[in-house]
Design a protein around this motif. Structure first.
Motif, short mmCIF file in Angstrom:
data_model
loop_
_atom_site.label_atom_id
_atom_site.label_comp_id
_atom_site.label_asym_id
_atom_site.label_seq_id
_atom_site.Cartn_x
_atom_site.Cartn_y
_atom_site.Cartn_z
N PHE A 4 0.84 -1.19 0.00
CA PHE A 4 0.00 0.00 0.00
C PHE A 4 0.87 1.24 0.00
CE2 PHE A 4 -3.23 -2.83 1.77
CZ PHE A 4 -4.28 -2.51 0.95
N ALA A 6 -0.35 4.14 1.33
CA ALA A 6 -1.40 4.85 2.04
C ALA A 6 -0.81 5.95 2.90
CB ALA A 6 -2.19 3.88 2.91
N ASP A 8 -2.27 6.99 5.61
CA ASP A 8 -2.64 6.79 6.99
C ASP A 8 -3.42 5.49 7.12
OD1 ASP A 8 -2.99 7.35 9.67
OD2 ASP A 8 -4.42 8.96 9.36
N VAL A 9 -3.40 4.95 8.29
CA VAL A 9 -4.26 3.83 8.62
C VAL A 9 -5.17 4.32 9.74
CG1 VAL A 9 -4.39 1.48 9.47
CG2 VAL A 9 -2.55 2.14 7.94
N LYS A 14 -8.41 0.60 8.42
CA LYS A 14 -8.54 0.77 6.97
C LYS A 14 -7.45 1.71 6.46
CE LYS A 14 -13.36 -0.34 6.62
NZ LYS A 14 -14.58 -0.11 5.89
N HIS A 15 -6.92 1.39 5.29
CA HIS A 15 -5.89 2.21 4.66
C HIS A 15 -6.56 3.39 3.97
CE1 HIS A 15 -2.78 -0.83 5.24
NE2 HIS A 15 -3.76 -1.69 5.07
N MET A 17 -6.34 6.39 1.36
CA MET A 17 -5.59 6.79 0.17
C MET A 17 -6.33 7.89 -0.56
SD MET A 17 -5.03 2.99 -1.39
CE MET A 17 -3.34 2.77 -1.82
N TRP A 25 -1.37 2.94 -7.10
CA TRP A 25 -1.28 1.59 -6.54
C TRP A 25 -1.87 0.58 -7.52
CZ3 TRP A 25 -5.41 -1.61 -4.92
CH2 TRP A 25 -5.00 -2.80 -4.33
N THR A 49 -3.16 -7.23 -1.15
CA THR A 49 -3.70 -6.55 0.04
C THR A 49 -3.67 -7.46 1.24
OG1 THR A 49 -6.01 -7.20 -0.28
CG2 THR A 49 -5.27 -5.15 -1.36
N ASN A 90 -10.71 -3.03 2.70
CA ASN A 90 -10.31 -2.19 3.82
C ASN A 90 -9.52 -0.96 3.37
OD1 ASN A 90 -11.52 -3.67 5.88
ND2 ASN A 90 -9.82 -5.12 5.89
N ILE A 91 -9.98 -0.35 2.30
CA ILE A 91 -9.36 0.85 1.76
C ILE A 91 -10.41 1.96 1.76
CG2 ILE A 91 -8.36 1.94 -0.29
CD1 ILE A 91 -7.36 -0.85 -1.12
#
Length: 96
Positions: A4, A6, A8-9, A14-15, A17, A25, A49, A90-91
């Motif tokens: 990822f 990303a 932040d998480v 969840k990531h 983006m 990605w 993922t 989970n994005i």
């Protein structure tokens, strides 16, 4: 191994983006560089993922995103792919 880019998480795991990050990605999996995502390319993205049931999720995502049924997800169907990623991978894609 999850790949990822990303920013932040979130607290929910969840990531997060941006649209551009998600596109970059996803473009990593466009192996033939045709600007579209095939089912095999999407399957590899889902596997990367770390998602469980990658084949099932790929079929589900492809069915929901490939609106015109041509076997590819193109720029006109991108929003549908974002919806799938948010629901099953989970994005969270922000700034859409």
């Amino acid at each position: 191994m999850a790949i990822f880019v990303a920013r932040d998480v979130g607290a929910d795991g969840k990531h997060v983006m941006s649209v551009d990050e998600f596109k970059r990605w996803l473009n990593r999996f466009d192996t033939n560089n045709d600007g579209r995502i095939s089912k095999a390319e999407l399957r590899e993205a889902v596997r990367q993922t770390g998602a469980h049931f990658a084949t099932w999720k790929t079929s589900r995502g492809f069915k929901s995103a490939d609106i015109n049924g041509d076997g590819f997800i193109d720029k006109n169907e991108f929003k549908n792919l974002v919806d799938f990623a948010e629901k099953y991978l989970n994005i969270i894609v922000v700034n859409f």
